[in-house]
Motif scaffolding. Structure first.
Motif, PDB file in Angstrom:
ATOM      1  N   ARG A   1      -4.291   2.083   9.259  1.00  0.00           N
ATOM      2  CA  ARG A   1      -2.661   1.509   9.186  1.00  0.00           C
ATOM      3  C   ARG A   1      -2.255   2.509  10.502  1.00  0.00           C
ATOM      4  O   ARG A   1      -2.602   3.405  10.856  1.00  0.00           O
ATOM      5  CB  ARG A   1      -2.270   2.144   8.019  1.00  0.00           C
ATOM      6  CG  ARG A   1      -2.891   1.589   6.634  1.00  0.00           C
ATOM      7  CD  ARG A   1      -2.626   0.297   6.321  1.00  0.00           C
ATOM      8  NE  ARG A   1      -3.482  -0.515   5.271  1.00  0.00           N
ATOM      9  CZ  ARG A   1      -3.393  -1.477   4.745  1.00  0.00           C
ATOM     10  NH1 ARG A   1      -2.119  -2.352   5.042  1.00  0.00           N
ATOM     11  NH2 ARG A   1      -4.222  -2.042   3.849  1.00  0.00           N
TER      12      ARG A   1
ATOM     13  N   PHE B   1      -4.758   7.433  -1.719  1.00  0.00           N
ATOM     14  CA  PHE B   1      -4.541   5.954  -1.157  1.00  0.00           C
ATOM     15  C   PHE B   1      -4.453   4.927  -2.172  1.00  0.00           C
ATOM     16  O   PHE B   1      -5.565   4.913  -2.978  1.00  0.00           O
ATOM     17  CB  PHE B   1      -5.465   5.652  -0.162  1.00  0.00           C
ATOM     18  CG  PHE B   1      -5.391   4.360   0.656  1.00  0.00           C
ATOM     19  CD1 PHE B   1      -4.230   4.049   1.666  1.00  0.00           C
ATOM     20  CD2 PHE B   1      -6.395   3.428   0.485  1.00  0.00           C
ATOM     21  CE1 PHE B   1      -4.126   3.100   2.172  1.00  0.00           C
ATOM     22  CE2 PHE B   1      -5.889   2.230   0.977  1.00  0.00           C
ATOM     23  CZ  PHE B   1      -4.841   1.766   1.848  1.00  0.00           C
TER      24      PHE B   1
ATOM     25  N   TYR C   1       0.895  -1.069   0.106  1.00  0.00           N
ATOM     26  CA  TYR C   1       0.034  -0.111  -0.213  1.00  0.00           C
ATOM     27  C   TYR C   1       0.670   1.223   0.107  1.00  0.00           C
ATOM     28  O   TYR C   1       2.057   1.124   0.449  1.00  0.00           O
ATOM     29  CB  TYR C   1      -0.931   0.016   1.163  1.00  0.00           C
ATOM     30  CG  TYR C   1      -0.323   0.545   2.666  1.00  0.00           C
ATOM     31  CD1 TYR C   1      -0.220   1.656   2.965  1.00  0.00           C
ATOM     32  CD2 TYR C   1       0.259  -0.612   3.395  1.00  0.00           C
ATOM     33  CE1 TYR C   1       0.128   1.874   4.169  1.00  0.00           C
ATOM     34  CE2 TYR C   1       0.876  -0.363   4.536  1.00  0.00           C
ATOM     35  CZ  TYR C   1       0.980   1.018   4.894  1.00  0.00           C
ATOM     36  OH  TYR C   1       1.531   1.442   6.056  1.00  0.00           O
ATOM     37  N   ARG C   2       0.246   2.336  -0.318  1.00  0.00           N
ATOM     38  CA  ARG C   2       1.100   3.600  -0.577  1.00  0.00           C
ATOM     39  C   ARG C   2      -0.206   4.657  -0.168  1.00  0.00           C
ATOM     40  O   ARG C   2      -1.068   4.718  -0.533  1.00  0.00           O
ATOM     41  CB  ARG C   2       1.454   3.872  -1.888  1.00  0.00           C
ATOM     42  CG  ARG C   2       2.094   5.121  -1.887  1.00  0.00           C
ATOM     43  CD  ARG C   2       2.664   5.569  -3.161  1.00  0.00           C
ATOM     44  NE  ARG C   2       3.862   4.778  -3.529  1.00  0.00           N
ATOM     45  CZ  ARG C   2       4.576   4.835  -4.496  1.00  0.00           C
ATOM     46  NH1 ARG C   2       4.528   5.913  -5.469  1.00  0.00           N
ATOM     47  NH2 ARG C   2       5.705   4.026  -4.952  1.00  0.00           N
ATOM     48  N   ASP C   3       0.292   5.544   1.057  1.00  0.00           N
ATOM     49  CA  ASP C   3      -0.699   6.401   1.419  1.00  0.00           C
ATOM     50  C   ASP C   3       0.125   7.893   1.396  1.00  0.00           C
ATOM     51  O   ASP C   3       0.963   8.233   2.053  1.00  0.00           O
ATOM     52  CB  ASP C   3      -1.073   6.328   3.038  1.00  0.00           C
ATOM     53  CG  ASP C   3      -2.373   7.281   3.290  1.00  0.00           C
ATOM     54  OD1 ASP C   3      -2.336   8.281   2.948  1.00  0.00           O
ATOM     55  OD2 ASP C   3      -3.178   6.618   3.868  1.00  0.00           O
TER      56      ASP C   3
ATOM     57  N   THR D   1      -7.933   2.182  -5.407  1.00  0.00           N
ATOM     58  CA  THR D   1      -7.279   3.460  -5.033  1.00  0.00           C
ATOM     59  C   THR D   1      -8.445   4.556  -4.876  1.00  0.00           C
ATOM     60  O   THR D   1      -9.847   4.194  -5.100  1.00  0.00           O
ATOM     61  CB  THR D   1      -6.698   3.821  -6.328  1.00  0.00           C
ATOM     62  OG1 THR D   1      -6.210   5.271  -6.203  1.00  0.00           O
ATOM     63  CG2 THR D   1      -7.710   3.822  -7.672  1.00  0.00           C
ATOM     64  N   SER D   2      -8.078   5.531  -4.011  1.00  0.00           N
ATOM     65  CA  SER D   2      -9.117   6.442  -3.908  1.00  0.00           C
ATOM     66  C   SER D   2      -9.184   7.542  -4.771  1.00  0.00           C
ATOM     67  O   SER D   2     -10.189   8.465  -4.884  1.00  0.00           O
ATOM     68  CB  SER D   2      -8.803   7.264  -2.464  1.00  0.00           C
ATOM     69  OG  SER D   2      -7.354   7.977  -2.446  1.00  0.00           O
TER      70      SER D   2
ATOM     71  N   ALA E   1      -9.517   5.149   6.548  1.00  0.00           N
ATOM     72  CA  ALA E   1      -9.960   5.344   5.163  1.00  0.00           C
ATOM     73  C   ALA E   1     -11.279   4.275   5.102  1.00  0.00           C
ATOM     74  O   ALA E   1     -11.150   3.099   5.568  1.00  0.00           O
ATOM     75  CB  ALA E   1      -9.145   4.932   3.887  1.00  0.00           C
TER      76      ALA E   1
ATOM     77  N   ARG F   1     -11.644   9.933   3.373  1.00  0.00           N
ATOM     78  CA  ARG F   1     -10.446  10.189   3.613  1.00  0.00           C
ATOM     79  C   ARG F   1      -9.938  11.198   4.072  1.00  0.00           C
ATOM     80  O   ARG F   1     -10.742  12.339   4.309  1.00  0.00           O
ATOM     81  CB  ARG F   1      -9.975   9.931   2.243  1.00  0.00           C
ATOM     82  CG  ARG F   1      -9.965   8.558   1.346  1.00  0.00           C
ATOM     83  CD  ARG F   1      -8.572   7.555   1.878  1.00  0.00           C
ATOM     84  NE  ARG F   1      -7.366   8.276   1.673  1.00  0.00           N
ATOM     85  CZ  ARG F   1      -6.320   7.973   2.642  1.00  0.00           C
ATOM     86  NH1 ARG F   1      -6.547   7.185   3.728  1.00  0.00           N
ATOM     87  NH2 ARG F   1      -5.229   8.591   2.178  1.00  0.00           N
TER      88      ARG F   1
ATOM     89  N   TYR G   1      -3.257  14.141   8.205  1.00  0.00           N
ATOM     90  CA  TYR G   1      -3.555  12.504   7.916  1.00  0.00           C
ATOM     91  C   TYR G   1      -4.222  11.900   9.057  1.00  0.00           C
ATOM     92  O   TYR G   1      -5.125  11.245   9.072  1.00  0.00           O
ATOM     93  CB  TYR G   1      -2.077  11.794   7.782  1.00  0.00           C
ATOM     94  CG  TYR G   1      -2.329  10.229   7.550  1.00  0.00           C
ATOM     95  CD1 TYR G   1      -1.773   9.500   8.738  1.00  0.00           C
ATOM     96  CD2 TYR G   1      -2.446   9.644   6.700  1.00  0.00           C
ATOM     97  CE1 TYR G   1      -1.971   8.142   8.611  1.00  0.00           C
ATOM     98  CE2 TYR G   1      -2.552   8.457   6.483  1.00  0.00           C
ATOM     99  CZ  TYR G   1      -2.503   7.606   7.512  1.00  0.00           C
ATOM    100  OH  TYR G   1      -2.383   6.122   7.157  1.00  0.00           O
TER     101      TYR G   1
ATOM    102  N   GLN H   1      -3.764   0.509  -2.892  1.00  0.00           N
ATOM    103  CA  GLN H   1      -3.390  -0.767  -1.930  1.00  0.00           C
ATOM    104  C   GLN H   1      -3.650  -2.062  -2.920  1.00  0.00           C
ATOM    105  O   GLN H   1      -4.840  -1.797  -3.777  1.00  0.00           O
ATOM    106  CB  GLN H   1      -4.429  -1.083  -0.647  1.00  0.00           C
ATOM    107  CG  GLN H   1      -4.041  -1.902   0.311  1.00  0.00           C
ATOM    108  CD  GLN H   1      -4.703  -3.109  -0.052  1.00  0.00           C
ATOM    109  OE1 GLN H   1      -5.822  -3.327  -0.608  1.00  0.00           O
ATOM    110  NE2 GLN H   1      -4.204  -4.412   0.557  1.00  0.00           N
TER     111      GLN H   1
END
Length: 264
Positions: free
Chosen positions: A129, A249, A41-43, A236-237, A142, A176, A181, A251
């Protein structure tokens, strides 16, 4: 013309009775799922790095099957530990997703060993997370409320059933974070939860997810089923990194799933 309409009206109950007989009950199943996989994942609100790790994927479902319809309610969990480098020493992020889905499929075509199904589902997916190295930005949440379109193909070979399924999410309602954050708890030390989620935003987004499932199941003599499948998904968002919009976001995950269905 009126006579034709009257005849059709009189035949309607009989047509419904014939369809009801054709769409006879096939069974009700309680499904238990267990598995493991690889996720990443990447946020962009917390850290624009890609975190990778091993995941566990337990699940529970109730399946109602008829000749022409299938209905399913499923509760699934996936999560584990993640890091941005290889090795256990870099795993300082933890979390996962809890998903609840309601699905309906209709039989479109049946020819010999082949069956084609199509339908839709609505589901809620909550993702949380925790990154131990990011301080106040270390915890993020999220939520995706998804409308999914589903296509499924099956082939029966004796007691074996092979399947391939794809789901696409054309629309989602998301929650989101925007500017922060996770909320800055130092803003009000006397009440650390006063600003909880006050920087988060609801918004609509299109084409947020896609998933596939390929597998095989063995129908046992007692009516139960034992299955094995490979599942992949991406979500994805679809937000941009602007002050007014929530941070993006992304994942994805690969999983090997074991499924046991008890006929009840």
């Amino acid at each position: 013309m009126n006579r034709i309409l009257i005849v059709l009206f009189l035949l309607l109950p009989y047509a419904h009775e014939v369809y009801a007989q054709q769409d006879s009950p096939q069974g009700v199943y309680l499904g238990l799922q267990g598995g493991f996989g690889y996720g990443l994942y990447r946020d962009f609100g917390a850290s624009p790095l890609t975190y990778r790790g091993l995941e566990l994927t337990p699940g529970l479902s109730v399946n109602v099957e008829r000749t022409h319809w299938r209905f399913k309610a499923a509760l699934g969990l996936q999560g584990g530990g993640y890091g941005y480098r290889a090795g256990l020493s870099s795993m300082h992020a933890y979390g996962g997703q809890l998903a609840l889905d309601f699905e309906a499929l209709h039989l479109l075509h049946h020819s010999g060993r082949w069956q084609l199904w199509a339908g839709s589902s609505v589901g809620d997916c909550g993702d949380i997370r925790y990154n131990t190295s990011l301080g106040n930005a270390g915890v993020g949440f999220a939520n995706f409320v998804n409308l999914n379109l589903i296509g499924r193909a099956e082939m029966t070979l004796g007691r074996w059933r092979l399947h391939g399924q794809m789901a696409l999410t054309p629309a989602s309602l998301l929650l989101r974070p925007g500017f922060a954050y996770m909320d800055n708890y130092d803003r009000d030390i006397s009440n650390p939860v006063a600003n909880f989620l006050d920087q988060y935003h609801f918004y609509l987004s299109a084409f947020t997810a896609i998933s596939t499932d390929l597998g095989i199941a063995l129908m046992l003599n007692n009516g139960n089923r034992l299955g094995l499948s490979y599942a992949w998904h991406y979500m994805t968002s679809r937000a941009t990194e602007t002050p007014a919009a929530p941070f993006r976001f992304e994942q994805a995950g690969h999983a090997l799933l074991f499924q046991l269905d008890f006929k009840i």
